[in-house]
Design a protein around this motif. Structure first.
Motif, PDB file in Angstrom:
ATOM      1  N   SER A  50     -45.651 -32.282   2.483  1.00  0.00           N
ATOM      2  CA  SER A  50     -46.398 -31.054   2.755  1.00  0.00           C
ATOM      3  C   SER A  50     -45.471 -29.844   2.692  1.00  0.00           C
ATOM      4  O   SER A  50     -45.845 -28.786   2.195  1.00  0.00           O
ATOM      5  N   LEU A  51     -44.258 -30.040   3.203  1.00  0.00           N
ATOM      6  CA  LEU A  51     -43.315 -28.921   3.237  1.00  0.00           C
ATOM      7  C   LEU A  51     -42.914 -28.494   1.826  1.00  0.00           C
ATOM      8  O   LEU A  51     -42.523 -27.353   1.600  1.00  0.00           O
ATOM      9  N   MET A  52     -43.002 -29.446   0.891  1.00  0.00           N
ATOM     10  CA  MET A  52     -42.707 -29.135  -0.505  1.00  0.00           C
ATOM     11  C   MET A  52     -43.987 -28.811  -1.265  1.00  0.00           C
ATOM     12  O   MET A  52     -43.945 -28.506  -2.441  1.00  0.00           O
ATOM     13  N   GLN A  53     -45.118 -28.983  -0.587  1.00  0.00           N
ATOM     14  CA  GLN A  53     -46.429 -28.895  -1.239  1.00  0.00           C
ATOM     15  C   GLN A  53     -46.473 -29.826  -2.451  1.00  0.00           C
ATOM     16  O   GLN A  53     -46.888 -29.446  -3.539  1.00  0.00           O
ATOM     17  N   LEU A  54     -46.031 -31.052  -2.216  1.00  0.00           N
ATOM     18  CA  LEU A  54     -45.988 -32.035  -3.304  1.00  0.00           C
ATOM     19  C   LEU A  54     -46.914 -33.217  -3.057  1.00  0.00           C
ATOM     20  O   LEU A  54     -46.898 -34.178  -3.807  1.00  0.00           O
ATOM     21  N   ASN A  55     -47.697 -33.163  -1.992  1.00  0.00           N
ATOM     22  CA  ASN A  55     -48.691 -34.224  -1.822  1.00  0.00           C
ATOM     23  C   ASN A  55     -49.715 -34.122  -2.936  1.00  0.00           C
ATOM     24  O   ASN A  55     -50.111 -33.022  -3.302  1.00  0.00           O
ATOM     25  N   PRO A  56     -50.135 -35.260  -3.495  1.00  0.00           N
ATOM     26  CA  PRO A  56     -51.155 -35.185  -4.544  1.00  0.00           C
ATOM     27  C   PRO A  56     -52.469 -34.624  -3.974  1.00  0.00           C
ATOM     28  O   PRO A  56     -52.944 -35.089  -2.946  1.00  0.00           O
ATOM     29  N   LYS A  57     -52.980 -33.595  -4.626  1.00  0.00           N
ATOM     30  CA  LYS A  57     -54.244 -32.968  -4.187  1.00  0.00           C
ATOM     31  C   LYS A  57     -55.271 -33.086  -5.296  1.00  0.00           C
ATOM     32  O   LYS A  57     -55.080 -32.419  -6.321  1.00  0.00           O
ATOM     33  N   PRO A  58     -56.373 -33.778  -5.228  1.00  0.00           N
ATOM     34  CA  PRO A  58     -56.679 -34.748  -4.185  1.00  0.00           C
ATOM     35  C   PRO A  58     -55.759 -35.966  -4.279  1.00  0.00           C
ATOM     36  O   PRO A  58     -55.064 -36.076  -5.280  1.00  0.00           O
ATOM     37  N   PRO A  59     -55.754 -36.828  -3.327  1.00  0.00           N
ATOM     38  CA  PRO A  59     -56.647 -36.973  -2.166  1.00  0.00           C
ATOM     39  C   PRO A  59     -56.206 -36.176  -0.921  1.00  0.00           C
ATOM     40  O   PRO A  59     -56.986 -36.063  -0.003  1.00  0.00           O
ATOM     41  N   VAL A  60     -54.981 -35.642  -0.921  1.00  0.00           N
ATOM     42  CA  VAL A  60     -54.530 -34.971   0.305  1.00  0.00           C
ATOM     43  C   VAL A  60     -55.114 -33.559   0.358  1.00  0.00           C
ATOM     44  O   VAL A  60     -55.215 -32.880  -0.664  1.00  0.00           O
ATOM     45  N   PHE A  61     -55.535 -33.123   1.544  1.00  0.00           N
ATOM     46  CA  PHE A  61     -55.938 -31.728   1.720  1.00  0.00           C
ATOM     47  C   PHE A  61     -55.470 -31.234   3.082  1.00  0.00           C
ATOM     48  O   PHE A  61     -55.116 -32.022   3.952  1.00  0.00           O
ATOM     49  N   TYR A  62     -55.438 -29.916   3.217  1.00  0.00           N
ATOM     50  CA  TYR A  62     -54.881 -29.316   4.429  1.00  0.00           C
ATOM     51  C   TYR A  62     -55.972 -28.519   5.134  1.00  0.00           C
ATOM     52  O   TYR A  62     -56.181 -27.345   4.829  1.00  0.00           O
ATOM     53  N   PRO A  63     -56.691 -29.161   6.069  1.00  0.00           N
ATOM     54  CA  PRO A  63     -57.815 -28.458   6.688  1.00  0.00           C
ATOM     55  C   PRO A  63     -57.379 -27.348   7.638  1.00  0.00           C
ATOM     56  O   PRO A  63     -58.192 -26.492   7.983  1.00  0.00           O
TER      57      PRO A  63
ATOM     58  N   ASN B 209     -47.558 -41.232 -11.656  1.00  0.00           N
ATOM     59  CA  ASN B 209     -47.412 -41.486 -10.227  1.00  0.00           C
ATOM     60  C   ASN B 209     -46.060 -42.093  -9.867  1.00  0.00           C
ATOM     61  O   ASN B 209     -45.850 -42.524  -8.741  1.00  0.00           O
ATOM     62  N   GLN B 210     -45.165 -42.149 -10.839  1.00  0.00           N
ATOM     63  CA  GLN B 210     -43.861 -42.744 -10.557  1.00  0.00           C
ATOM     64  C   GLN B 210     -43.002 -41.796  -9.729  1.00  0.00           C
ATOM     65  O   GLN B 210     -43.181 -40.581  -9.754  1.00  0.00           O
ATOM     66  N   ASP B 211     -42.053 -42.390  -9.023  1.00  0.00           N
ATOM     67  CA  ASP B 211     -41.164 -41.591  -8.175  1.00  0.00           C
ATOM     68  C   ASP B 211     -40.402 -40.535  -8.969  1.00  0.00           C
ATOM     69  O   ASP B 211     -40.196 -39.424  -8.494  1.00  0.00           O
ATOM     70  N   TYR B 212     -39.968 -40.887 -10.178  1.00  0.00           N
ATOM     71  CA  TYR B 212     -39.143 -39.929 -10.917  1.00  0.00           C
ATOM     72  C   TYR B 212     -39.944 -38.713 -11.361  1.00  0.00           C
ATOM     73  O   TYR B 212     -39.366 -37.651 -11.620  1.00  0.00           O
ATOM     74  N   ILE B 213     -41.255 -38.859 -11.450  1.00  0.00           N
ATOM     75  CA  ILE B 213     -42.086 -37.700 -11.774  1.00  0.00           C
ATOM     76  C   ILE B 213     -42.147 -36.771 -10.555  1.00  0.00           C
ATOM     77  O   ILE B 213     -42.083 -35.548 -10.679  1.00  0.00           O
ATOM     78  N   ARG B 214     -42.240 -37.390  -9.383  1.00  0.00           N
ATOM     79  CA  ARG B 214     -42.195 -36.597  -8.149  1.00  0.00           C
ATOM     80  C   ARG B 214     -40.860 -35.850  -8.064  1.00  0.00           C
ATOM     81  O   ARG B 214     -40.810 -34.687  -7.672  1.00  0.00           O
ATOM     82  N   THR B 215     -39.782 -36.519  -8.468  1.00  0.00           N
ATOM     83  CA  THR B 215     -38.480 -35.842  -8.472  1.00  0.00           C
ATOM     84  C   THR B 215     -38.512 -34.621  -9.386  1.00  0.00           C
ATOM     85  O   THR B 215     -38.026 -33.551  -9.019  1.00  0.00           O
ATOM     86  N   ALA B 216     -39.089 -34.796 -10.562  1.00  0.00           N
ATOM     87  CA  ALA B 216     -39.154 -33.673 -11.508  1.00  0.00           C
ATOM     88  C   ALA B 216     -39.939 -32.513 -10.895  1.00  0.00           C
ATOM     89  O   ALA B 216     -39.529 -31.351 -10.983  1.00  0.00           O
ATOM     90  N   ARG B 217     -41.043 -32.820 -10.251  1.00  0.00           N
ATOM     91  CA  ARG B 217     -41.828 -31.759  -9.613  1.00  0.00           C
ATOM     92  C   ARG B 217     -41.027 -31.125  -8.482  1.00  0.00           C
ATOM     93  O   ARG B 217     -41.078 -29.907  -8.281  1.00  0.00           O
ATOM     94  N   ALA B 218     -40.293 -31.960  -7.741  1.00  0.00           N
ATOM     95  CA  ALA B 218     -39.511 -31.444  -6.615  1.00  0.00           C
ATOM     96  C   ALA B 218     -38.409 -30.503  -7.083  1.00  0.00           C
ATOM     97  O   ALA B 218     -37.898 -29.696  -6.314  1.00  0.00           O
ATOM     98  N   LYS B 219     -38.042 -30.603  -8.357  1.00  0.00           N
ATOM     99  CA  LYS B 219     -37.038 -29.670  -8.892  1.00  0.00           C
ATOM    100  C   LYS B 219     -37.649 -28.307  -9.166  1.00  0.00           C
ATOM    101  O   LYS B 219     -36.929 -27.355  -9.459  1.00  0.00           O
TER     102      LYS B 219
END
Ligand SMILES: Nc1ncnc2c1ncn2[C@@H]1O[C@H](COP(=O)(O)OP(=O)(O)O)[C@@H](O)[C@H]1O
Ligand SMILES: [Mg+2]
Lengths: 339, 314
Positions: A50-63, B209-219
């Protein structure tokens, strides 16, 4: 620097809504190291993402809630603005260094991407910077190793590469989500030392997320204990370990080796299962597993309350009542062992 | 790598040897005397005997085989009984159109399938995805001949944008080449686009949905770049085999399309020589198609080491 206010992060699943983060508030000051501990499934990763705003949306949401970073609310920020913060001011490293690097790109490419996404550097300069970063995180022979692919590195070395990527833009905040869980014990210690040295050298604030209190004891100034999507106790590391104020933290401490007192103590696993986050128990979420639960706990859902100087705990028991019950229970248990 | 390539090339020898036995046996497994079959029922005894001699059919089978194999290894695939031209020259004359068609169709497939797959994955949470699945399913089930005739009616007869049939070599001008090949290449591409796009989409949805894609987004990398650079290149690896199979299939000549559009390619040649019972040419074409398959497979295996650094053969 970072202030989280009444944050809720819920997840839409077939069976209902998972309250993964349920009304969480805390703040992080520049340069401090804060630990978040809790059993697996308590919502630590969802909170971190959440702090990175990297949760997949959907399914995650912030009410509900606010995440204020340097005064700006990340929850309402445009994606293009968020991108300027991610990897630049706030960075993150993950649990599994084996899968967190792209298997088909050289380390060099992945590092340079992290650098050039936020810094206007020539390829040559970025390359030089990449070598510096790898040296910084303790990778020997960085000029050569840079040309290697992730599978040519060991787990510990990959986590070092991940840390180098996270540090590429000298972030103000580094979130480490179980950074040592997937590693051997000796390597774990090295990675923790590395994080501590980075903290010292650059004054980066670190949020270290773990289910291992030992990690927190080594690194953190302050600790937040998380249970079923909530913070149930918060305080200095000493508060948490020596002035424990609520049953869950106490149970957690008793279930882990080598911390708190002498180390000759018996390990007592926490009984029962973590609660279902779709329909949490009535009253206190911990009551089905709590050794101190009374009738009140089935009704009252306790909120965090001051236990002295920045030490907060969520329990219907006062500090005195808790200490008293704890003493009684420990006495009974000692009897049990002897008899 | 070079060692591996050489080893793989050597391993092709037994494969091609077995293929050549089968190809050789074609003539002898067909019922009846090949010479009579070629010349027809009313042929005289003398002419049959003469042809048998010309084809070497009067010698023992094993002798015939090794004689035939020796000639092939020296580049002599025999002569057409129909035109008396060397088989090798005939095949080489027909490769051009088939190769053109293959390249053209391949470009169309990639040009349409790749952006479509990326776009669908980008909008993966919308209704576009189920729509895409239905369309690709429809695409792979189109009968080629029907679609070809439909396009000819539409874009060559009703609206005469393209020619009804025919072929122009690349050397006669690129525009002319495109003008003649567009419709047949499009038909060939149409049935494969769905398959390739679907493979890419599946691969990308797995990678996304792989972890390394999350890493790329986190960059802080842009989502479009995450998809095009990180997700796509990982999804390309499993799709390569499918693309290679398509290329091998196209290079082996596409009988229906080459016939409908009268394109003088390998497929057309095969059909014609079957009608003419021109055994040396039939054998040559089949050997050629087998060689294409084997070589394309080898090429893909080598390509993998470039696409996926985790694969090392040495
Ligand atoms: N993408 C998701 N879809 C559905 N449920 C999820 C998802 N991510 C997390 N959860 C659920 O949210 C809860 C908290 O998970 P997590 O934050 O990963 O726990 P922790 O990191 O503390 O082990 C768990 O019950 C988990 O099953
Ligand atoms: Mg986690």
């Amino acid at each position: 620097m970072l202030e989280v206010k009444n944050l809720k992060a819920y997840i839409d699943v077939d069976a209902g809504v998972v309250k993964a983060v349920d009304d969480v508030s805390f703040s992080i000051k520049a340069g401090e190291t804060v630990g978040i501990v809790g059993e697996s499934g308590s919502g630590k990763s969802v909170l971190a993402l959440s702090l990175m705003q990297l949760n997949p949306k959907p399914p995650v949401f912030y009410p509900q809630g606010e995440i204020l970073f340097e005064g700006q609310n990340l929850l309402t920020m445009k994606e293009s603005e968020l991108r300027k913060i991610r990897g630049n001011k706030i960075s993150m490293i993950f649990q599994d260094p084996m899968s967190s690097l792209n298997p088909i790109f050289r380390i060099e490419k992945q590092l340079i991407e992290a650098i050039r996404t936020h810094q206007d550097l020539s390829r040559k300069d970025a390359e030089r910077k990449a070598i510096e970063l790898l040296t910084d995180v303790g990778i020997p022979d960085p000029e050569r190793r840079m040309r290697d692919y992730p599978h040519q590195f060991s787990g510990g070395m990959r986590q070092r590469v991940m840390i180098a990527i996270a540090l590429a833009c000298r972030p103000k905040l580094l979130i480490a989500d179980e950074p040592t869980t997937a590693l051997d014990v000796t390597i774990q210690a090295q990675i923790l030392e590395l994080l501590a040295s980075i903290q010292k050298k650059y004054g980066t604030a670190i949020i270290i997320i773990t289910h291992d209190l030992g990690v927190v004891a080594k690194l953190a100034d302050r600790v937040m204990v998380m249970y079923s999507g909530r913070i149930v106790e918060e305080g200095s590391t000493a508060d948490i370990f020596y002035r424990t104020s609520m049953p869950y933290t106490w149970s957690l401490l008793r279930s882990m080796p080598n911390i708190g007192s002498a180390g000759n103590e018996r390990l007592v696993p926490i009984q029962g299962q973590p609660p279902n986050l779709i329909t949490p128990p009535k009253g206190c979420n911990f009551n089905p597993r709590c050794l101190f639960a009374g009738p009140e706990c089935l009704e009252v859902d306790p909120v965090l309350a001051e236990r002295g100087n920045g030490h907060l705990a969520a329990c219907v028991l006062s500090q005195r009542e808790f200490n008293e019950r704890k003493r009684q229970l420990e006495a009974v248990e000692r009897e049990g062992v002897r008899g | 790598m070079i060692k591996y390539t050489l080893r793989r090339l050597f391993s092709l020898i037994p494969v091609m040897f077995i293929v050549s036995i089968i190809v050789f046996m074609i003539v002898h497994l067909t019922p009846g005397n090949p010479a009579t079959l070629i010349l027809g029922e009313e042929s005289t005894k003398e002419s049959v005997a003469q042809l048998e001699k010309q084809l070497g059919l009067d010698k023992p089978l094993l002798v015939q085989f090794f004689y035939w194999l020796k000639n092939i290894l020296m580049g002599d695939f025999g002569q057409s009984v129909y035109s008396s031209e060397p088989v090798l020259r005939i095949i080489l004359n027909h490769i051009g159109p088939t190769f053109s068609l293959t390249i053209f169709a391949l470009i169309l497939i990639l040009l349409i399938a790749i952006p479509t797959a990326i776009f669908v994955v980008w909008k993966r949470n919308s209704l576009l995805d189920p729509l895409f699945i239905s369309v690709t399913l429809l695409g792979v089930s189109i009968p080629e001949f029907w679609f070809a005739i439909l396009l000819v009616l539409g874009f060559a007869v009703t609206f005469p944008i393209f020619p009804v049939a025919g072929y122009a070599a690349f050397g006669d001008g690129v525009l002319n080449w495109i003008y003649h090949l567009f419709l047949p290449a499009f038909v060939l591409a149409a049935v494969e686009i769905g398959l390739v796009a679907r493979m890419l989409r599946d691969g990308m949805l797995e990678a996304v949905n792989q972890d390394y894609i999350r890493t790329a987004r986190a960059k802080g990398v842009k989502e479009s770049i995450v998809l095009m650079k990180h997700v796509f290149s990982n999804a390309l690896i499993p799709t390569t085999t499918v693309i290679a199979t398509i290329v091998a299939g196209l290079m082996g000549g596409t009988v229906i399309i080459e016939t409908i559009f009268t394109i003088p390619g390998i497929g057309q040649l095969l059909i014609d020589s079957i009608y003419r019972r021109d055994y040396p040419v039939i054998q040559g074409v089949i050997l050629f198609i087998a060689a294409i398959y084997v070589l394309v497979n080898l090429f893909v295996d080598l390509l993998y080491t470039f696409l996926d650094p985790r694969i090392r053969y040495d």
